[in-house]
Scaffold this motif. Structure first.
Motif, PDB file in Angstrom:
ATOM      1  N   CYS A 145      44.096  97.237  86.355  1.00 22.35           N
ATOM      2  CA  CYS A 145      42.715  95.776  85.146  1.00 22.35           C
ATOM      3  C   CYS A 145      42.057  95.653  86.963  1.00 22.35           C
ATOM      4  CB  CYS A 145      43.883  94.303  84.922  1.00 22.35           C
ATOM      5  SG  CYS A 145      43.338  93.100  84.360  1.00 22.35           S
ATOM      6  N   ARG A 146      41.053  95.589  86.820  1.00 21.66           N
ATOM      7  CA  ARG A 146      40.609  94.974  87.745  1.00 21.66           C
ATOM      8  C   ARG A 146      39.667  93.154  87.603  1.00 21.66           C
ATOM      9  NH1 ARG A 146      38.474  96.897  92.250  1.00 21.66           N
ATOM     10  NH2 ARG A 146      36.144  95.632  93.084  1.00 21.66           N
ATOM     11  N   VAL A 147      40.153  93.039  88.158  1.00 22.92           N
ATOM     12  CA  VAL A 147      39.092  91.231  88.258  1.00 22.92           C
ATOM     13  C   VAL A 147      38.516  90.672  89.508  1.00 22.92           C
ATOM     14  CG1 VAL A 147      39.707  88.862  88.257  1.00 22.92           C
ATOM     15  CG2 VAL A 147      41.953  90.666  87.886  1.00 22.92           C
ATOM     16  N   SER A 148      37.261  90.601  88.664  1.00 24.52           N
ATOM     17  CA  SER A 148      36.314  90.141  89.349  1.00 24.52           C
ATOM     18  C   SER A 148      35.891  87.812  89.062  1.00 24.52           C
ATOM     19  CB  SER A 148      34.795  90.624  89.249  1.00 24.52           C
ATOM     20  OG  SER A 148      34.302  90.873  88.311  1.00 24.52           O
ATOM     21  N   GLY A 149      35.064  87.109  89.688  1.00 23.68           N
ATOM     22  CA  GLY A 149      34.675  85.961  89.181  1.00 23.68           C
ATOM     23  C   GLY A 149      35.864  85.184  90.214  1.00 23.68           C
ATOM     24  N   ILE A 150      36.497  85.626  90.110  1.00 25.86           N
ATOM     25  CA  ILE A 150      37.919  84.438  91.047  1.00 25.86           C
ATOM     26  C   ILE A 150      38.269  85.191  92.120  1.00 25.86           C
ATOM     27  CG2 ILE A 150      38.673  83.590  88.150  1.00 25.86           C
ATOM     28  CD1 ILE A 150      41.158  85.751  89.111  1.00 25.86           C
ATOM     29  N   ILE A 151      38.451  83.496  93.052  1.00 26.94           N
ATOM     30  CA  ILE A 151      39.770  84.586  94.197  1.00 26.94           C
ATOM     31  C   ILE A 151      41.136  84.180  93.496  1.00 26.94           C
ATOM     32  CG2 ILE A 151      40.740  83.884  96.445  1.00 26.94           C
ATOM     33  CD1 ILE A 151      38.577  81.061  95.944  1.00 26.94           C
ATOM     34  N   PHE A 152      41.419  86.177  93.608  1.00 27.23           N
ATOM     35  CA  PHE A 152      42.453  86.575  93.017  1.00 27.23           C
ATOM     36  C   PHE A 152      43.540  86.224  93.509  1.00 27.23           C
ATOM     37  CE2 PHE A 152      43.915  89.926  90.257  1.00 27.23           C
ATOM     38  CZ  PHE A 152      45.108  90.417  91.499  1.00 27.23           C
ATOM     39  N   SER A 153      43.590  86.123  94.777  1.00 30.73           N
ATOM     40  CA  SER A 153      45.509  85.754  95.125  1.00 30.73           C
ATOM     41  C   SER A 153      45.701  84.943  94.645  1.00 30.73           C
ATOM     42  CB  SER A 153      45.309  85.848  96.490  1.00 30.73           C
ATOM     43  OG  SER A 153      44.593  85.023  97.440  1.00 30.73           O
ATOM     44  N   PRO A 154      45.595  83.400  93.976  1.00 25.59           N
ATOM     45  CA  PRO A 154      46.327  82.513  94.142  1.00 25.59           C
ATOM     46  C   PRO A 154      46.497  82.843  92.324  1.00 25.59           C
ATOM     47  CG  PRO A 154      44.317  81.559  94.949  1.00 25.59           C
ATOM     48  CD  PRO A 154      44.048  83.334  94.506  1.00 25.59           C
ATOM     49  N   TYR A 155      46.277  83.758  92.005  1.00 22.17           N
ATOM     50  CA  TYR A 155      46.390  83.917  90.389  1.00 22.17           C
ATOM     51  C   TYR A 155      47.763  84.365  89.955  1.00 22.17           C
ATOM     52  CZ  TYR A 155      41.985  81.516  89.330  1.00 22.17           C
ATOM     53  OH  TYR A 155      41.254  81.667  88.324  1.00 22.17           O
ATOM     54  N   THR A 156      48.462  84.172  89.352  1.00 22.33           N
ATOM     55  CA  THR A 156      50.147  84.784  88.543  1.00 22.33           C
ATOM     56  C   THR A 156      49.308  85.839  87.483  1.00 22.33           C
ATOM     57  OG1 THR A 156      51.593  83.718  88.613  1.00 22.33           O
ATOM     58  CG2 THR A 156      51.568  85.303  86.624  1.00 22.33           C
ATOM     59  N   MET A 157      49.420  87.195  87.864  1.00 27.08           N
ATOM     60  CA  MET A 157      48.381  88.365  86.656  1.00 27.08           C
ATOM     61  C   MET A 157      50.172  88.974  85.874  1.00 27.08           C
ATOM     62  SD  MET A 157      45.836  88.108  87.935  1.00 27.08           S
ATOM     63  CE  MET A 157      45.468  89.722  86.983  1.00 27.08           C
ATOM     64  N   GLY A 158      49.494  88.831  85.040  1.00 29.47           N
ATOM     65  CA  GLY A 158      49.960  89.239  84.007  1.00 29.47           C
ATOM     66  C   GLY A 158      49.884  90.498  82.838  1.00 29.47           C
ATOM     67  N   TRP A 159      51.044  91.056  81.579  1.00 25.38           N
ATOM     68  CA  TRP A 159      50.140  92.355  81.228  1.00 25.38           C
ATOM     69  C   TRP A 159      51.395  91.947  79.714  1.00 25.38           C
ATOM     70  CZ3 TRP A 159      47.061  95.644  81.299  1.00 25.38           C
ATOM     71  CH2 TRP A 159      46.115  96.667  82.642  1.00 25.38           C
ATOM     72  N   TYR A 160      50.230  91.624  78.949  1.00 27.96           N
ATOM     73  CA  TYR A 160      50.800  91.204  77.760  1.00 27.96           C
ATOM     74  C   TYR A 160      50.377  92.366  76.564  1.00 27.96           C
ATOM     75  CZ  TYR A 160      51.856  86.902  79.575  1.00 27.96           C
ATOM     76  OH  TYR A 160      51.645  85.488  80.004  1.00 27.96           O
ATOM     77  N   ARG A 161      50.546  92.292  75.441  1.00 27.27           N
ATOM     78  CA  ARG A 161      51.012  93.680  73.801  1.00 27.27           C
ATOM     79  C   ARG A 161      50.746  92.909  72.960  1.00 27.27           C
ATOM     80  NH1 ARG A 161      56.321  97.309  75.232  1.00 27.27           N
ATOM     81  NH2 ARG A 161      57.538  96.096  74.232  1.00 27.27           N
ATOM     82  N   GLN A 162      50.348  93.419  72.112  1.00 23.97           N
ATOM     83  CA  GLN A 162      50.198  92.451  69.946  1.00 23.97           C
ATOM     84  C   GLN A 162      50.365  94.250  69.686  1.00 23.97           C
ATOM     85  OE1 GLN A 162      47.495  90.551  69.606  1.00 23.97           O
ATOM     86  NE2 GLN A 162      48.186  89.569  68.002  1.00 23.97           N
ATOM     87  N   ALA A 163      51.544  94.641  69.220  1.00 23.77           N
ATOM     88  CA  ALA A 163      51.465  95.409  67.908  1.00 23.77           C
ATOM     89  C   ALA A 163      51.101  94.687  66.846  1.00 23.77           C
ATOM     90  CB  ALA A 163      52.261  95.986  67.972  1.00 23.77           C
ATOM     91  N   PRO A 164      49.872  96.276  66.097  1.00 21.06           N
ATOM     92  CA  PRO A 164      50.173  95.498  64.794  1.00 21.06           C
ATOM     93  C   PRO A 164      50.376  94.683  63.694  1.00 21.06           C
ATOM     94  CG  PRO A 164      49.290  97.835  65.398  1.00 21.06           C
ATOM     95  CD  PRO A 164      50.348  97.705  66.254  1.00 21.06           C
TER      96      PRO A 164
END
Length: 117
Positions: free
Chosen positions: A22-41
């Motif tokens: 996941c590539r992020v743009s438009g924010i200062i990245f380092s202070p953010y908690t990054m996460g992965w979520y998922r949704q099954a049908p």
């Protein structure tokens, strides 16, 4: 404009591996908690893994020991290495950037992961 762009999804056989990015743009990245979520049908979106600015990690019990989350602050990127994949891992995987202190929460468009023989 904030953008989170996921890549790396696809079809894989049970027991196989995939690496999501996941590539992020438009924010200062380092202070953010990054996460992965998922949704099954037919199911609610659920937490897969998070990584804090101090690189502390948190995993759902269902993926602990099989998935690894990592961040590269120099490249504004977060990865999810998925191994020993199971059919129940099939879902749309979403990248999330969260900075709770300032009330900011951003999502990617999602990438499909299908685990099937």
């Amino acid at each position: 404009q904030v953008q989170l762009v996921e890549s790396g999804g696809g079809l894989v056989q049970p027991g196989g591996s995939l690496r999501l990015s996941c590539r992020v743009s438009g924010i200062i990245f380092s202070p953010y908690t990054m996460g992965w979520y998922r949704q099954a049908p037919g199911k609610q979106r659920e937490l897969v893994a998070t990584i804090a600015p101090d690189y502390g990690t948190n995993y759902a019990d269902s993926v602990n020991g099989r998935f690894t989350i990592a961040r590269d602050d120099a490249k504004n990127t977060v990865h999810l290495q998925m191994s020993s994949l199971k059919p129940e891992d099939t879902a749309v995987y979403y990248c999330n950037a969260r900075f709770s202190t300032v009330g900011e929460d951003y999502w990617g468009q999602g990438t499909q992961v299908t685990v099937s023989s």
